[in-house]
Design a protein around this motif. Structure first.
Motif, PDB file in Angstrom:
ATOM      1  N   LEU A  41       4.757  -8.090  -2.556  1.00 36.93           N
ATOM      2  CA  LEU A  41       3.367  -7.825  -2.937  1.00 36.93           C
ATOM      3  C   LEU A  41       2.955  -6.404  -2.555  1.00 36.93           C
ATOM      4  O   LEU A  41       2.286  -5.707  -3.328  1.00 36.93           O
ATOM      5  N   VAL A  42       3.364  -5.962  -1.367  1.00 37.90           N
ATOM      6  CA  VAL A  42       3.062  -4.590  -0.938  1.00 37.90           C
ATOM      7  C   VAL A  42       3.707  -3.592  -1.887  1.00 37.90           C
ATOM      8  O   VAL A  42       3.087  -2.587  -2.292  1.00 37.90           O
ATOM      9  N   GLU A  43       4.946  -3.849  -2.278  1.00 39.57           N
ATOM     10  CA  GLU A  43       5.650  -2.927  -3.168  1.00 39.57           C
ATOM     11  C   GLU A  43       5.051  -2.921  -4.571  1.00 39.57           C
ATOM     12  O   GLU A  43       5.016  -1.874  -5.232  1.00 39.57           O
ATOM     13  N   LEU A  44       4.579  -4.068  -5.037  1.00 38.42           N
ATOM     14  CA  LEU A  44       3.920  -4.102  -6.343  1.00 38.42           C
ATOM     15  C   LEU A  44       2.648  -3.260  -6.325  1.00 38.42           C
ATOM     16  O   LEU A  44       2.367  -2.503  -7.263  1.00 38.42           O
ATOM     17  N   MET A  45       1.862  -3.371  -5.258  1.00 36.91           N
ATOM     18  CA  MET A  45       0.633  -2.580  -5.158  1.00 36.91           C
ATOM     19  C   MET A  45       0.932  -1.087  -5.146  1.00 36.91           C
ATOM     20  O   MET A  45       0.181  -0.290  -5.707  1.00 36.91           O
ATOM     21  N   ALA A  46       2.053  -0.701  -4.529  1.00 40.65           N
ATOM     22  CA  ALA A  46       2.411   0.715  -4.434  1.00 40.65           C
ATOM     23  C   ALA A  46       2.778   1.311  -5.788  1.00 40.65           C
ATOM     24  O   ALA A  46       2.762   2.536  -5.957  1.00 40.65           O
ATOM     25  N   LEU A  47       3.098   0.476  -6.769  1.00 38.06           N
ATOM     26  CA  LEU A  47       3.452   0.966  -8.106  1.00 38.06           C
ATOM     27  C   LEU A  47       2.231   1.439  -8.894  1.00 38.06           C
ATOM     28  O   LEU A  47       2.360   2.227  -9.835  1.00 38.06           O
ATOM     29  N   LEU A  48       1.058   0.938  -8.526  1.00 34.26           N
ATOM     30  CA  LEU A  48      -0.176   1.265  -9.240  1.00 34.26           C
ATOM     31  C   LEU A  48      -0.656   2.659  -8.855  1.00 34.26           C
ATOM     32  O   LEU A  48      -0.431   3.107  -7.739  1.00 34.26           O
ATOM     33  N   PRO A  49      -1.317   3.406  -9.750  1.00 41.92           N
ATOM     34  CA  PRO A  49      -1.658   3.052 -11.133  1.00 41.92           C
ATOM     35  C   PRO A  49      -0.669   3.598 -12.152  1.00 41.92           C
ATOM     36  O   PRO A  49      -0.876   3.440 -13.355  1.00 41.92           O
TER      37      PRO A  49
END
Length: 254
Positions: free
Chosen positions: A175-183
Protein backbone atom coordinates in the motif's frame (compact mmCIF):
# COMPACT_ATOMS: atom_id res chain seq x y z
CA UNK A 1 -24.26 -11.41 -15.71
CA UNK A 2 -21.39 -13.81 -15.01
CA UNK A 3 -18.70 -13.95 -17.70
CA UNK A 4 -16.39 -16.98 -18.03
CA UNK A 5 -12.82 -15.65 -17.99
CA UNK A 6 -10.61 -18.63 -17.15
CA UNK A 7 -10.82 -22.32 -18.00
CA UNK A 8 -9.64 -24.66 -15.26
CA UNK A 9 -9.70 -28.03 -16.94
CA UNK A 10 -10.84 -31.15 -15.08
CA UNK A 11 -10.64 -31.15 -11.28
CA UNK A 12 -11.06 -34.15 -8.99
CA UNK A 13 -13.35 -34.01 -5.94
CA UNK A 14 -12.58 -35.44 -2.53
CA UNK A 15 -12.92 -34.88 1.20
CA UNK A 16 -10.37 -32.90 3.19
CA UNK A 17 -8.83 -35.02 5.94
CA UNK A 18 -6.38 -32.47 7.30
CA UNK A 19 -4.06 -29.64 6.35
CA UNK A 20 -0.63 -29.59 7.98
CA UNK A 21 2.84 -28.06 7.77
CA UNK A 22 1.16 -25.15 5.91
CA UNK A 23 1.93 -26.64 2.49
CA UNK A 24 0.34 -30.10 2.73
CA UNK A 25 -3.20 -31.47 2.76
CA UNK A 26 -4.43 -35.06 2.96
CA UNK A 27 -7.55 -35.66 0.88
CA UNK A 28 -9.69 -38.78 0.57
CA UNK A 29 -10.82 -39.30 -3.02
CA UNK A 30 -14.19 -40.73 -3.97
CA UNK A 31 -12.66 -44.19 -4.50
CA UNK A 32 -11.37 -44.20 -0.90
CA UNK A 33 -7.72 -43.52 -1.71
CA UNK A 34 -6.03 -40.85 0.42
CA UNK A 35 -3.59 -38.58 -1.43
CA UNK A 36 -1.29 -35.83 -0.19
CA UNK A 37 -1.78 -32.60 -2.10
CA UNK A 38 0.17 -29.37 -2.23
CA UNK A 39 -1.69 -26.58 -0.39
CA UNK A 40 -0.91 -23.38 -2.34
CA UNK A 41 -2.20 -21.16 0.46
CA UNK A 42 0.08 -20.72 3.48
CA UNK A 43 -2.22 -18.32 5.35
CA UNK A 44 -4.79 -19.19 8.04
CA UNK A 45 -7.49 -19.77 5.37
CA UNK A 46 -10.07 -18.22 7.70
CA UNK A 47 -13.57 -19.50 6.98
CA UNK A 48 -12.57 -21.92 4.22
CA UNK A 49 -10.49 -24.53 6.07
CA UNK A 50 -12.96 -27.28 7.05
CA UNK A 51 -11.68 -30.83 7.62
CA UNK A 52 -14.42 -33.18 6.49
CA UNK A 53 -15.56 -30.74 3.80
CA UNK A 54 -15.51 -31.28 0.06
CA UNK A 55 -12.53 -30.03 -1.95
CA UNK A 56 -11.36 -30.09 -5.54
CA UNK A 57 -7.86 -31.04 -6.62
CA UNK A 58 -5.83 -30.76 -9.80
CA UNK A 59 -3.83 -33.83 -10.80
CA UNK A 60 -0.74 -32.90 -12.80
CA UNK A 61 2.16 -35.24 -12.00
CA UNK A 62 5.57 -34.12 -13.18
CA UNK A 63 9.18 -35.26 -12.60
CA UNK A 64 9.95 -31.71 -11.40
CA UNK A 65 7.31 -31.77 -8.67
CA UNK A 66 7.27 -33.69 -5.41
CA UNK A 67 3.47 -33.84 -5.34
CA UNK A 68 1.23 -34.58 -8.30
CA UNK A 69 -1.90 -33.18 -6.62
CA UNK A 70 -2.73 -29.51 -5.93
CA UNK A 71 -5.63 -28.27 -3.80
CA UNK A 72 -7.62 -25.74 -5.87
CA UNK A 73 -11.08 -25.22 -4.34
CA UNK A 74 -13.03 -25.76 -1.12
CA UNK A 75 -16.78 -26.00 -0.58
CA UNK A 76 -18.25 -23.80 2.14
CA UNK A 77 -21.68 -22.60 3.20
CA UNK A 78 -22.14 -19.25 1.49
CA UNK A 79 -23.77 -16.06 2.71
CA UNK A 80 -27.11 -17.23 1.36
CA UNK A 81 -27.01 -20.46 3.37
CA UNK A 82 -26.27 -22.73 0.39
CA UNK A 83 -22.97 -24.44 -0.51
CA UNK A 84 -20.58 -22.58 -2.82
CA UNK A 85 -17.08 -23.26 -4.09
CA UNK A 86 -14.17 -21.00 -3.13
CA UNK A 87 -10.84 -20.68 -4.91
CA UNK A 88 -8.00 -21.22 -2.41
CA UNK A 89 -4.97 -21.32 -4.74
CA UNK A 90 -3.14 -18.03 -4.13
CA UNK A 91 -1.18 -18.49 -7.36
CA UNK A 92 -4.37 -18.21 -9.43
CA UNK A 93 -5.60 -14.60 -8.83
CA UNK A 94 -2.87 -12.91 -10.92
CA UNK A 95 -3.75 -15.10 -13.91
CA UNK A 96 -7.45 -14.61 -13.23
CA UNK A 97 -7.26 -10.82 -13.10
CA UNK A 98 -5.09 -10.73 -16.21
CA UNK A 99 -7.65 -12.87 -18.06
CA UNK A 100 -10.40 -10.51 -16.86
CA UNK A 101 -8.52 -7.52 -18.27
CA UNK A 102 -7.83 -9.31 -21.55
CA UNK A 103 -11.55 -10.14 -21.82
CA UNK A 104 -12.33 -6.41 -21.60
CA UNK A 105 -14.35 -6.74 -18.40
CA UNK A 106 -12.43 -3.95 -16.61
CA UNK A 107 -12.24 -1.53 -19.52
CA UNK A 108 -14.94 0.78 -18.05
CA UNK A 109 -12.63 1.42 -15.08
CA UNK A 110 -9.15 0.99 -16.52
CA UNK A 111 -9.75 2.16 -20.08
CA UNK A 112 -8.49 0.30 -23.17
CA UNK A 113 -5.23 -1.56 -22.56
CA UNK A 114 -2.50 -2.06 -25.17
CA UNK A 115 -0.06 -4.22 -23.21
CA UNK A 116 0.25 -6.16 -19.95
CA UNK A 117 3.51 -7.07 -18.22
CA UNK A 118 3.81 -9.21 -15.10
CA UNK A 119 6.19 -9.03 -12.13
CA UNK A 120 7.83 -5.74 -13.14
CA UNK A 121 10.38 -4.31 -10.64
CA UNK A 122 9.33 -1.04 -8.97
CA UNK A 123 9.41 0.76 -5.63
CA UNK A 124 12.36 1.91 -3.54
CA UNK A 125 15.51 0.51 -5.10
CA UNK A 126 13.25 -1.44 -7.47
CA UNK A 127 13.23 -4.20 -4.88
CA UNK A 128 9.53 -4.97 -5.23
CA UNK A 129 7.62 -6.42 -8.16
CA UNK A 130 4.19 -5.21 -9.22
CA UNK A 131 1.76 -7.98 -10.12
CA UNK A 132 0.66 -6.36 -13.40
CA UNK A 133 1.85 -3.24 -15.22
CA UNK A 134 -0.64 -2.04 -17.82
CA UNK A 135 0.07 0.25 -20.77
CA UNK A 136 -3.03 2.20 -21.87
CA UNK A 137 -3.95 2.04 -25.54
CA UNK A 138 -3.07 4.98 -27.75
CA UNK A 139 -5.65 7.72 -27.36
CA UNK A 140 -6.79 6.56 -23.91
CA UNK A 141 -8.36 9.28 -21.76
CA UNK A 142 -5.64 8.75 -19.13
CA UNK A 143 -2.27 7.83 -20.70
CA UNK A 144 -0.47 7.13 -17.42
CA UNK A 145 0.89 3.61 -16.83
CA UNK A 146 -1.28 1.55 -14.48
CA UNK A 147 0.39 -0.36 -11.64
CA UNK A 148 -1.94 -3.09 -10.41
CA UNK A 149 -1.51 -5.10 -7.19
CA UNK A 150 -3.68 -8.22 -6.73
CA UNK A 151 -4.74 -9.67 -3.34
CA UNK A 152 -6.48 -13.02 -2.99
CA UNK A 153 -9.50 -12.66 -0.68
CA UNK A 154 -11.55 -15.49 0.84
CA UNK A 155 -12.35 -14.28 4.40
CA UNK A 156 -15.92 -13.01 4.69
CA UNK A 157 -18.55 -11.90 7.16
CA UNK A 158 -21.87 -12.45 5.43
CA UNK A 159 -21.74 -10.72 2.05
CA UNK A 160 -18.73 -8.60 3.08
CA UNK A 161 -15.29 -9.72 1.86
CA UNK A 162 -12.29 -8.78 4.01
CA UNK A 163 -8.52 -8.62 3.48
CA UNK A 164 -6.25 -9.47 5.20
CA UNK A 165 -7.21 -12.23 7.65
CA UNK A 166 -3.88 -11.95 9.50
CA UNK A 167 -1.18 -9.32 9.98
CA UNK A 168 0.59 -8.75 6.65
CA UNK A 169 3.65 -6.54 6.68
CA UNK A 170 4.07 -7.34 3.00
CA UNK A 171 0.56 -6.08 2.27
CA UNK A 172 1.22 -2.91 4.28
CA UNK A 173 4.39 -2.32 2.27
CA UNK A 174 2.47 -2.72 -0.98
CA UNK A 175 0.00 0.00 0.00
CA UNK A 176 2.86 2.39 0.81
CA UNK A 177 4.50 1.62 -2.52
CA UNK A 178 1.26 2.12 -4.44
CA UNK A 179 0.83 5.57 -2.87
CA UNK A 180 4.40 6.47 -3.85
CA UNK A 181 3.54 5.89 -7.53
CA UNK A 182 1.05 8.78 -7.53
CA UNK A 183 0.49 11.09 -9.35
CA UNK A 184 2.81 10.12 -12.21
CA UNK A 185 1.14 6.72 -12.56
CA UNK A 186 -2.19 5.18 -11.71
CA UNK A 187 -2.05 2.84 -8.71
CA UNK A 188 -4.75 0.17 -8.47
CA UNK A 189 -5.43 -2.38 -5.74
CA UNK A 190 -7.45 -5.37 -6.95
CA UNK A 191 -8.86 -7.57 -4.18
CA UNK A 192 -9.60 -10.84 -5.98
CA UNK A 193 -12.79 -12.02 -4.26
CA UNK A 194 -12.46 -15.75 -4.87
CA UNK A 195 -16.06 -16.65 -4.00
CA UNK A 196 -19.37 -15.69 -5.53
CA UNK A 197 -21.43 -14.86 -2.43
CA UNK A 198 -20.04 -11.39 -1.63
CA UNK A 199 -20.97 -7.94 -2.91
CA UNK A 200 -18.91 -5.60 -0.66
CA UNK A 201 -15.25 -5.31 0.30
CA UNK A 202 -13.49 -3.72 3.29
CA UNK A 203 -10.06 -3.90 4.90
CA UNK A 204 -9.66 -6.52 7.63
CA UNK A 205 -9.17 -4.01 10.45
CA UNK A 206 -9.76 -6.61 13.14
CA UNK A 207 -6.96 -8.82 11.79
CA UNK A 208 -4.50 -6.04 10.88
CA UNK A 209 -5.38 -2.53 12.14
CA UNK A 210 -2.28 -1.02 10.50
CA UNK A 211 -3.35 -2.34 7.11
CA UNK A 212 -6.75 -0.72 7.62
CA UNK A 213 -5.12 2.63 8.41
CA UNK A 214 -2.92 2.43 5.32
CA UNK A 215 -5.89 1.36 3.20
CA UNK A 216 -7.79 4.51 4.12
CA UNK A 217 -4.69 6.66 3.53
CA UNK A 218 -4.31 5.06 0.11
CA UNK A 219 -7.92 5.78 -0.83
CA UNK A 220 -7.52 9.40 0.23
CA UNK A 221 -4.29 9.70 -1.75
CA UNK A 222 -5.92 8.46 -4.96
CA UNK A 223 -5.18 4.73 -5.05
CA UNK A 224 -8.03 3.05 -6.91
CA UNK A 225 -9.62 -0.10 -5.44
CA UNK A 226 -11.39 -2.51 -7.79
CA UNK A 227 -12.67 -5.58 -5.88
CA UNK A 228 -13.34 -8.20 -8.57
CA UNK A 229 -16.00 -10.80 -7.78
CA UNK A 230 -15.64 -14.36 -9.08
CA UNK A 231 -17.61 -17.59 -8.89
CA UNK A 232 -15.87 -20.95 -9.16
CA UNK A 233 -16.98 -24.11 -10.91
CA UNK A 234 -15.19 -27.38 -11.63
CA UNK A 235 -14.15 -26.32 -15.13
CA UNK A 236 -14.13 -22.50 -15.17
CA UNK A 237 -14.07 -19.25 -13.20
CA UNK A 238 -16.68 -16.57 -13.94
CA UNK A 239 -16.33 -12.82 -13.42
CA UNK A 240 -19.36 -11.32 -11.67
CA UNK A 241 -18.54 -7.63 -11.66
CA UNK A 242 -17.14 -5.32 -8.99
CA UNK A 243 -18.00 -5.25 -5.31
CA UNK A 244 -18.67 -1.99 -3.47
CA UNK A 245 -15.78 -0.60 -1.40
CA UNK A 246 -16.20 0.20 2.29
CA UNK A 247 -13.43 2.15 4.03
CA UNK A 248 -13.52 0.33 7.36
CA UNK A 249 -13.99 -3.30 8.27
CA UNK A 250 -15.83 -4.58 11.36
CA UNK A 251 -14.04 -4.75 14.71
CA UNK A 252 -14.87 -8.45 15.16
CA UNK A 253 -11.90 -10.62 14.29
CA UNK A 254 -11.65 -13.90 12.39
Amino acid sequence: MATPVLSLGPLVEGTLVKRYKRFLADVELEDGDVVTAHCPNTGPMTGVLHPGGRVRLRHAPSPSRKLGWTWEQAEVIGAGGTPIWVGINTALPNHLVRATIEAGCLEPWLGPIAAIRAEVPYGEGRRSRIDLLLTPAEGAADPRPIYLEVKNTTWTQGELALFPDTVTERGQKHLVELMALLPDSRAVLVPCLSRGDVNRFAPGDAADPRYGELFRQALAAGVEVLPCRYSFEATAVHWQGLAAVEQRGPSEGP
